[in-house]
Design a protein around this motif. Structure first.
Motif, PDB file in Angstrom:
ATOM      1  N   TYR A 114       0.839  -1.201   0.000  1.00 20.88           N
ATOM      2  CA  TYR A 114       0.000   0.000   0.000  1.00 20.88           C
ATOM      3  C   TYR A 114       0.876   1.254   0.000  1.00 20.88           C
ATOM      4  O   TYR A 114       0.672   2.171  -0.801  1.00 20.88           O
ATOM      5  N   PHE A 115       1.856   1.293   0.893  1.00 20.06           N
ATOM      6  CA  PHE A 115       2.721   2.473   0.971  1.00 20.06           C
ATOM      7  C   PHE A 115       3.611   2.610  -0.260  1.00 20.06           C
ATOM      8  O   PHE A 115       3.935   3.726  -0.667  1.00 20.06           O
ATOM      9  N   ALA A 116       3.987   1.485  -0.876  1.00 20.67           N
ATOM     10  CA  ALA A 116       4.748   1.556  -2.128  1.00 20.67           C
ATOM     11  C   ALA A 116       3.911   2.225  -3.203  1.00 20.67           C
ATOM     12  O   ALA A 116       4.401   3.078  -3.953  1.00 20.67           O
ATOM     13  N   GLY A 117       2.647   1.863  -3.286  1.00 26.51           N
ATOM     14  CA  GLY A 117       1.743   2.491  -4.249  1.00 26.51           C
ATOM     15  C   GLY A 117       1.582   3.971  -3.978  1.00 26.51           C
ATOM     16  O   GLY A 117       1.591   4.791  -4.907  1.00 26.51           O
ATOM     17  N   GLN A 118       1.447   4.330  -2.720  1.00 24.50           N
ATOM     18  CA  GLN A 118       1.338   5.742  -2.356  1.00 24.50           C
ATOM     19  C   GLN A 118       2.599   6.507  -2.739  1.00 24.50           C
ATOM     20  O   GLN A 118       2.532   7.618  -3.261  1.00 24.50           O
ATOM     21  N   ALA A 119       3.758   5.912  -2.481  1.00 22.70           N
ATOM     22  CA  ALA A 119       5.036   6.557  -2.812  1.00 22.70           C
ATOM     23  C   ALA A 119       5.195   6.743  -4.317  1.00 22.70           C
ATOM     24  O   ALA A 119       5.839   7.696  -4.764  1.00 22.70           O
ATOM     25  N   LEU A 120       4.584   5.849  -5.095  1.00 21.99           N
ATOM     26  CA  LEU A 120       4.643   5.955  -6.551  1.00 21.99           C
ATOM     27  C   LEU A 120       3.599   6.925  -7.093  1.00 21.99           C
ATOM     28  O   LEU A 120       3.525   7.142  -8.300  1.00 21.99           O
ATOM     29  N   GLY A 121       2.780   7.470  -6.212  1.00 20.38           N
ATOM     30  CA  GLY A 121       1.770   8.441  -6.621  1.00 20.38           C
ATOM     31  C   GLY A 121       0.474   7.829  -7.103  1.00 20.38           C
ATOM     32  O   GLY A 121      -0.337   8.507  -7.738  1.00 20.38           O
ATOM     33  N   LEU A 122       0.240   6.571  -6.792  1.00 19.74           N
ATOM     34  CA  LEU A 122      -0.980   5.889  -7.225  1.00 19.74           C
ATOM     35  C   LEU A 122      -2.099   6.112  -6.216  1.00 19.74           C
ATOM     36  O   LEU A 122      -1.858   6.125  -5.010  1.00 19.74           O
ATOM     37  N   THR A 123      -3.303   6.291  -6.718  1.00 24.29           N
ATOM     38  CA  THR A 123      -4.456   6.356  -5.818  1.00 24.29           C
ATOM     39  C   THR A 123      -4.855   4.935  -5.478  1.00 24.29           C
ATOM     40  O   THR A 123      -4.749   4.034  -6.310  1.00 24.29           O
ATOM     41  N   SER A 124      -5.284   4.733  -4.254  1.00 26.64           N
ATOM     42  CA  SER A 124      -5.648   3.383  -3.824  1.00 26.64           C
ATOM     43  C   SER A 124      -7.138   3.308  -3.555  1.00 26.64           C
ATOM     44  O   SER A 124      -7.811   4.316  -3.404  1.00 26.64           O
ATOM     45  N   SER A 125      -7.608   2.085  -3.472  1.00 25.60           N
ATOM     46  CA  SER A 125      -9.021   1.824  -3.250  1.00 25.60           C
ATOM     47  C   SER A 125      -9.149   0.682  -2.247  1.00 25.60           C
ATOM     48  O   SER A 125      -8.306  -0.225  -2.234  1.00 25.60           O
ATOM     49  N   PRO A 126     -10.199   0.684  -1.445  1.00 28.77           N
ATOM     50  CA  PRO A 126     -10.424  -0.449  -0.539  1.00 28.77           C
ATOM     51  C   PRO A 126     -10.615  -1.758  -1.308  1.00 28.77           C
ATOM     52  O   PRO A 126     -10.409  -2.833  -0.771  1.00 28.77           O
ATOM     53  N   SER A 127     -10.972  -1.655  -2.568  1.00 26.21           N
ATOM     54  CA  SER A 127     -11.155  -2.852  -3.393  1.00 26.21           C
ATOM     55  C   SER A 127      -9.871  -3.660  -3.488  1.00 26.21           C
ATOM     56  O   SER A 127      -9.906  -4.886  -3.556  1.00 26.21           O
ATOM     57  N   GLY A 128      -8.734  -2.977  -3.503  1.00 30.37           N
ATOM     58  CA  GLY A 128      -7.457  -3.667  -3.569  1.00 30.37           C
ATOM     59  C   GLY A 128      -7.215  -4.528  -2.344  1.00 30.37           C
ATOM     60  O   GLY A 128      -6.661  -5.626  -2.447  1.00 30.37           O
ATOM     61  N   VAL A 129      -7.643  -4.044  -1.192  1.00 34.79           N
ATOM     62  CA  VAL A 129      -7.485  -4.812   0.046  1.00 34.79           C
ATOM     63  C   VAL A 129      -8.380  -6.052  -0.007  1.00 34.79           C
ATOM     64  O   VAL A 129      -7.949  -7.155   0.341  1.00 34.79           O
TER      65      VAL A 129
END
Length: 162
Positions: free
Chosen positions: A113-128
């Motif tokens: 999750y934090f890797a995605g955030q560091a790369l500038g990606l928006t996240s979704s609860p769907s990924g979890v």
């Protein structure tokens, strides 16, 4: 989709699954496989798995997350003790190693999750939901498969890391 209610649902689902795995249970039960399938479907259907602004990067991270989720499920399945009782019914029970593998699984998901955030990606609860569904499904499938392999063979309990 709001993060907090979804996060709580996933957290309680994982706690419930781990709790159930720590109890002795017949391996033939399939309820957890259905639960995992529902989590995967809901994770995919609710969307938000791909960040349209960074298509290639978010697809790559999604693939990495899926592979890691399955690999962690395989690892945890290997730590579960599976044996036959005197009547030929296959049983399973998680070990302390399974609990440690769960903690590593959670830490890995948080790291992704934090890797995605560091790369500038928006996240979704769907990924979890997708990650948890895949990892629970892989583990449950493999434990059930080990139980089926033992059924009727008369073998002694298999050896597992304890």
């Amino acid at each position: 989709m709001d993060y907090m209610p979804m996060s709580l649902v996933v957290l309680f689902a994982v706690i419930f699954v781990v709790y159930r795995q720590m109890k002795t249970r017949p391996t033939a039960k399939r309820g957890i496989l259905y639960t995992a399938a529902v989590m995967i479907v809901v994770g995919v259907v609710t969307g938000g798995l791909i960040d349209g602004r960074h298509l290639a990067l978010s697809l790559g991270l999604l693939v990495v997350e899926a592979v890691v989720a399955v690999a962690l499920g395989v690892w945890r399945a290997a730590t579960v003790r599976v044996w036959l009782d005197d009547s030929g019914i296959a049983w399973s029970r998680a070990t302390g190693w399974t609990l440690l593998a769960w903690l590593a699984s959670i830490a890995t998901r948080v790291g992704l999750y934090f890797a995605g955030q560091a790369l500038g990606l928006t996240s979704s609860p769907s990924g979890v939901l997708l990650f948890v569904g895949l990892t629970i499904g892989a583990q449950a499938y493999l434990v059930a498969r080990r139980g089926r392999a033992l059924t009727g063979t008369g073998r002694q309990p298999d050896t597992v890391v304890r």
